[in-house]
Design an enzyme around this catalytic site. Structure first.
Site, PDB file in Angstrom:
ATOM      1  N   HIS A 179       2.556 -26.335  67.190  1.00 35.16           N
ATOM      2  CA  HIS A 179       1.305 -27.075  68.842  1.00 35.16           C
ATOM      3  C   HIS A 179       1.669 -26.638  69.973  1.00 35.16           C
ATOM      4  CE1 HIS A 179      -0.010 -31.220  66.307  1.00 35.16           C
ATOM      5  NE2 HIS A 179      -0.857 -29.629  65.485  1.00 35.16           N
ATOM      6  N   GLU A 383      -6.673 -24.326  72.978  1.00 32.22           N
ATOM      7  CA  GLU A 383      -5.798 -23.189  72.574  1.00 32.22           C
ATOM      8  C   GLU A 383      -6.544 -21.965  72.406  1.00 32.22           C
ATOM      9  OE1 GLU A 383      -5.269 -26.120  69.759  1.00 32.22           O
ATOM     10  OE2 GLU A 383      -3.085 -25.537  69.621  1.00 32.22           O
TER      11      GLU A 383
END
Ligand code: AMP
Length: 411
Positions: A179, A383
């Protein structure tokens, strides 16, 4: 410069087309059920959504469909594929080799291939996505952004396990963390919101989604994180155990569980799903708990308890952090989880503002009380934008837009 961001999974490819450096999203979508009898492409341009259902045999064919819809005269976002100067790819594992995003060449591809062993569920699909994009857009620069890269700054004391020393040398067994693109994005955004230099910020970032991880960020760099050699370690997740005594595995092996069963038990049948016996989905569990389902309530409690333990651990590293950031589907949307996580932490300088915490879904903002020493923030992660930004910066360095222009002009 038009940048296509690709996130290739086992049976789906998500995409977003950006116009950089402004960051405008020109189109986005997902092609699901690749390899099934009927695949489904959901494509969005602005407020319009279009869907297509047809058989898509593999990732290469999927890429072809996505590129076709991007130049479709009715619902597309560009006139010709040559406008796409760069493709940014999410890649899960970059091993110890990649400490940041890189332009893909044959050497980089070989390394990603090498790390398939470390991420057998993810890297193969990421590779197929890169190869398909290279094949279909040979003029474009391909950039790989690694989930592990942000955690490359972990000190040895944080990334080593207390296993025999040679296992690290021989098999590269260590904490990698995942992550990273999300933790980096929200840490940078937190610094901006707090009007601080990004390399001065100390923060605890909590990415709470179906997969969950936390990071301790000191001076803008990750110094510890809860996921480990694989994404299994750390917090309680939708279907993953997080931390537990590995001797349980020996015990179960003795009872007849084989490797496949143990893997599936830890990754697919545990976590919120395993405890509740009802669902891996936090929204469903909150609803069930309100209706009196005791195990659903317990699952939510254990989930929050584990986050609190990591906050306690990371407080000792950051002493105190400027901010704690909540992100991911649960972190961004569940006021109940944020309340349970932050309750009775006044002694650590953490005080939630109950009203601020009830802010609407998907919003960015401060949820700490005015007298809280540690600022509490909710920051929706992005992201794709982080990947587009990296891809843009690397492409500018490589003069990608010039090459694309040359290609369009036929020069
Ligand atoms: P992600 O993997 O980041 O998409 O997050 C998925 C998780 O976010 C699931 O457990 C969802 O139930 C949870 N989630 C999404 N919206 C809400 C909400 N409004 N309240 C509680 N949990 C939510």
């Amino acid at each position: 410069m038009k940048i296509l961001v690709i996130n290739a999974g086992s049976s789906s490819i998500k995409y977003q087309l950006y116009d950089m450096p402004g960051g405008q999203v020109l189109a986005r979508g997902i092609l699901e059920k690749i390899g099934d009898k009927l695949s489904r492409l959901t494509h969005r341009r602005g407020l319009e959504t279009s869907t297509r259902e047809e058989a898509v045999a593999d990732h290469k064919a999927a890429m072809q469909q996505i590129l076709e819809i991007l130049v479709d005269p009715q619902v597309g976002a560009i006139e010709e594929l040559a406008e796409i100067a760069t493709v940014g790819h999410r890649v899960v594992h970059g091993g110890e080799e990649f400490t940041g995003s890189v332009i893909v060449d044959d050497r980089v591809l070989a390394s990603i291939e090498k790390f398939v062993e470390l991420a057998p569920m993810h890297n193969p699909h990421n590779l197929v996505g890169i190869r398909a994009a290279r094949d279909k857009l040979p003029h474009a620069v391909q950039v790989a952004c690694f989930d592990t890269a942000f955690h490359a700054t972990l000190p040895e004391v944080a990334y080593r396990y207390a296993l025999p020393f040679e296992l690290y040398e021989r098999y590269h067994i260590r904490r990698y963390g995942f992550h990273g693109t999300s933790h980096r994005y929200v840490a940078r955004r937190a610094a901006t919101l707090m009007a601080m230099d990004k390399y001065r910020l100390n923060a605890i970032t909590c990415h709470l989604g179906n997969g969950c991880s936390m990071a301790a960020v000191r001076h803008g760099r990750s110094v510890d994180t809860s996921m480990g050699f694989t994404p299994l370690e750390g917090l309680v997740m939708g279907t993953r155990t997080g931390d537990f005594d590995p001797a349980i595995l020996f015990y179960l092996a003795d009872k007849g569980y084989d490797l496949t069963a143990l893997n599936s038990l830890c990754n697919k049948k545990s976590g919120l799903l395993g405890i509740s016996g009802a669902s891996n989905d936090m929204r469903t569990l909150e609803q069930l708990a309100r209706e009196g389902n005791v195990r659903a309530g317990l699952a939510v409690e254990i989930f929050c308890y584990r986050v609190r333990k990591y906050i306690g651990a990371y407080m000792t590293l950051l002493n105190p952090p400027h901010a704690i950031v909540f992100t991911g589907g649960i972190g961004e949307n569940s006021s109940l989880v944020r309340r349970q996580v932050c309750q009775d932490l006044d002694h650590m300088g953490i005080r939630l503002d109950p009203q601020g915490n009830e802010m609407g879904r998907g919003r960015e903002g401060i949820i700490s009380a005015a007298d809280s020493v540690v600022r509490l923030l909710v920051i929706p992660t992005n992201e794709e934008e982080a990947i587009a930004t990296d891809a843009y910066e690397l492409s500018v360095e490589a003069g990608a837009s010039e090459r694309a222009k040359g290609h369009r002009d036929g020069t």
